[in-house]
Write a protein that holds these residues in place. Structure first.
Motif, PDB file in Angstrom:
ATOM      1  N   TYR A  71       0.857  -1.183   0.000  1.00  0.00           N
ATOM      2  CA  TYR A  71       0.000   0.000   0.000  1.00  0.00           C
ATOM      3  C   TYR A  71       0.894   1.235   0.000  1.00  0.00           C
ATOM      4  O   TYR A  71       1.993   1.238   0.575  1.00  0.00           O
ATOM      5  N   THR A  72       0.432   2.284  -0.669  1.00  0.00           N
ATOM      6  CA  THR A  72       1.170   3.553  -0.681  1.00  0.00           C
ATOM      7  C   THR A  72       0.267   4.669  -0.184  1.00  0.00           C
ATOM      8  O   THR A  72      -0.936   4.709  -0.493  1.00  0.00           O
ATOM      9  N   TYR A  73       0.860   5.564   0.601  1.00  0.00           N
ATOM     10  CA  TYR A  73       0.102   6.695   1.129  1.00  0.00           C
ATOM     11  C   TYR A  73       1.073   7.824   1.421  1.00  0.00           C
ATOM     12  O   TYR A  73       2.045   7.652   2.193  1.00  0.00           O
ATOM     13  N   SER A  74       0.837   8.988   0.806  1.00  0.00           N
ATOM     14  CA  SER A  74       1.634  10.181   1.065  1.00  0.00           C
ATOM     15  C   SER A  74       3.134   9.883   0.982  1.00  0.00           C
ATOM     16  O   SER A  74       3.905  10.182   1.901  1.00  0.00           O
ATOM     17  N   ASN A  75       3.554   9.287  -0.154  1.00  0.00           N
ATOM     18  CA  ASN A  75       4.956   8.946  -0.387  1.00  0.00           C
ATOM     19  C   ASN A  75       5.533   7.999   0.660  1.00  0.00           C
ATOM     20  O   ASN A  75       6.728   8.040   0.958  1.00  0.00           O
ATOM     21  N   GLN A  76       4.685   7.165   1.217  1.00  0.00           N
ATOM     22  CA  GLN A  76       5.121   6.116   2.133  1.00  0.00           C
ATOM     23  C   GLN A  76       4.637   4.769   1.590  1.00  0.00           C
ATOM     24  O   GLN A  76       3.592   4.688   0.951  1.00  0.00           O
ATOM     25  N   THR A  77       5.409   3.729   1.848  1.00  0.00           N
ATOM     26  CA  THR A  77       5.099   2.398   1.340  1.00  0.00           C
ATOM     27  C   THR A  77       4.970   1.423   2.500  1.00  0.00           C
ATOM     28  O   THR A  77       5.862   1.346   3.360  1.00  0.00           O
ATOM     29  N   PHE A  78       3.866   0.683   2.518  1.00  0.00           N
ATOM     30  CA  PHE A  78       3.599  -0.259   3.602  1.00  0.00           C
ATOM     31  C   PHE A  78       3.299  -1.638   3.016  1.00  0.00           C
ATOM     32  O   PHE A  78       2.808  -1.762   1.900  1.00  0.00           O
ATOM     33  N   LEU A  79       3.579  -2.661   3.801  1.00  0.00           N
ATOM     34  CA  LEU A  79       3.228  -4.030   3.448  1.00  0.00           C
ATOM     35  C   LEU A  79       2.290  -4.541   4.532  1.00  0.00           C
ATOM     36  O   LEU A  79       2.694  -4.754   5.679  1.00  0.00           O
ATOM     37  N   GLY A  80       1.002  -4.677   4.169  1.00  0.00           N
ATOM     38  CA  GLY A  80      -0.002  -5.049   5.158  1.00  0.00           C
ATOM     39  C   GLY A  80      -0.867  -6.205   4.692  1.00  0.00           C
ATOM     40  O   GLY A  80      -0.689  -6.746   3.596  1.00  0.00           O
ATOM     41  N   ASN A  81      -1.802  -6.593   5.543  1.00  0.00           N
ATOM     42  CA  ASN A  81      -2.702  -7.699   5.223  1.00  0.00           C
ATOM     43  C   ASN A  81      -3.623  -7.347   4.057  1.00  0.00           C
ATOM     44  O   ASN A  81      -4.075  -6.202   3.930  1.00  0.00           O
ATOM     45  N   THR A  82      -3.907  -8.341   3.226  1.00  0.00           N
ATOM     46  CA  THR A  82      -4.872  -8.165   2.147  1.00  0.00           C
ATOM     47  C   THR A  82      -6.274  -8.007   2.746  1.00  0.00           C
ATOM     48  O   THR A  82      -6.631  -8.743   3.673  1.00  0.00           O
ATOM     49  N   PRO A  83      -7.073  -7.057   2.269  1.00  0.00           N
ATOM     50  CA  PRO A  83      -8.427  -6.884   2.821  1.00  0.00           C
ATOM     51  C   PRO A  83      -9.249  -8.170   2.722  1.00  0.00           C
ATOM     52  O   PRO A  83      -9.073  -8.976   1.805  1.00  0.00           O
ATOM     53  N   SER A  84     -10.134  -8.362   3.688  1.00  0.00           N
ATOM     54  CA  SER A  84     -10.961  -9.567   3.717  1.00  0.00           C
ATOM     55  C   SER A  84     -11.874  -9.665   2.498  1.00  0.00           C
ATOM     56  O   SER A  84     -12.347 -10.753   2.146  1.00  0.00           O
TER      57      SER A  84
END
Length: 246
Positions: free
Chosen positions: A118-131
């Protein structure tokens, strides 16, 4: 692009494996790779110092370390680096040399499909896939160009043992995430190129250890893929097999 590279590697592997009769001047042990005597427009002199490992393909298994455990990704995390290098001898027998030139690298990490970038405001995250979503495959891939510099050691003779120790500095052209979901009407593929904090300047260390045209390869990228302090911290490393065609 990756299919083109793999076909090229296969073609040259088969071609370079062909050896001529023992009484020929083109005996395989004198020309252990395609273009062995290639020297531009002028024919090479028989007394000229032999040069090695000028076109090298590194076929690699890719993983990462940092916020994610190493080797937690899937087996099909296959990448390819193509190296076009000058072999610069530093002694009369070319047992000690320097290699430098240009390289293109494509990395591919197939990770757990229960996670997603996921990306938000020039940040990159690795999170759970939505249900509400279920993906069968997840990949993170990228292309880069770099300038390698290697110190090369090899024993004397055509069946030489070799060690390359070096590093690369380069530019990360792109990073993209691919999500694949199998549906009744076929595959649904989603690609995300929207990574605002790609670490464009990259640097890494690598080594090759092998015999003649073949070698084991390892590479570790010293800086993370993403620059923001809050982004997921991931450093690519690669293990694989090297094939030198001439």
């Amino acid at each position: 692009m990756i299919k083109f590279y793999l076909i090229t590697v296969f073609f040259f592997t088969v071609f370079s494996a062909i050896s001529l009769p023992e009484d020929s001047t083109l005996i395989s042990r004198h020309r252990p790779g395609i273009f062995w005597y290639f020297n531009g427009l002028k024919p090479a002199k028989s007394s000229k110092i032999r040069k090695y490992d000028r076109l090298v393909f590194d076929v690699t298994y890719n993983s990462w370390k940092g916020d994610q455990a190493a080797f937690s990704n899937r087996w099909n995390s296959i990448g390819l680096t193509t190296n076009l290098l000058f072999d610069i001898p530093l002694d009369a027998n070319n047992q000690f040399s320097i290699g430098t030139g240009i390289a293109h690298s494509w990395f591919n990490v197939a990770f757990d499909p229960n996670y997603k970038f996921y990306t938000y405001s020039n940040q990159t995250f690795l999170g759970n896939t939505p249900s509400t979503e279920h993906f069968n495959k997840q990949h993170l891939s990228g292309h880069s160009f770099s300038i390698p510099l290697e110190i090369r050691f090899r024993t004397k003779g055509w069946k030489h043992f070799k060690i390359h120790i070096g590093g690369k500095i380069g530019y990360q052209l792109t990073i993209y995430a691919t999500s694949v979901r199998n549906e009744e009407n076929g595959q649904y593929i989603e690609k995300n190129y929207n990574f605002g904090d790609i670490n464009r300047f990259i640097y890494s260390v690598h080594t090759r250890i092998g015999i003649r045209n073949w070698g084991l390869f390892a590479n570790y990228q010293l800086n993370p893929l993403f620059t923001h302090s809050s982004s997921v911290k991931l450093n690519i490393f690669q293990l694989g097999l090297s094939l030198s065609l001439f």
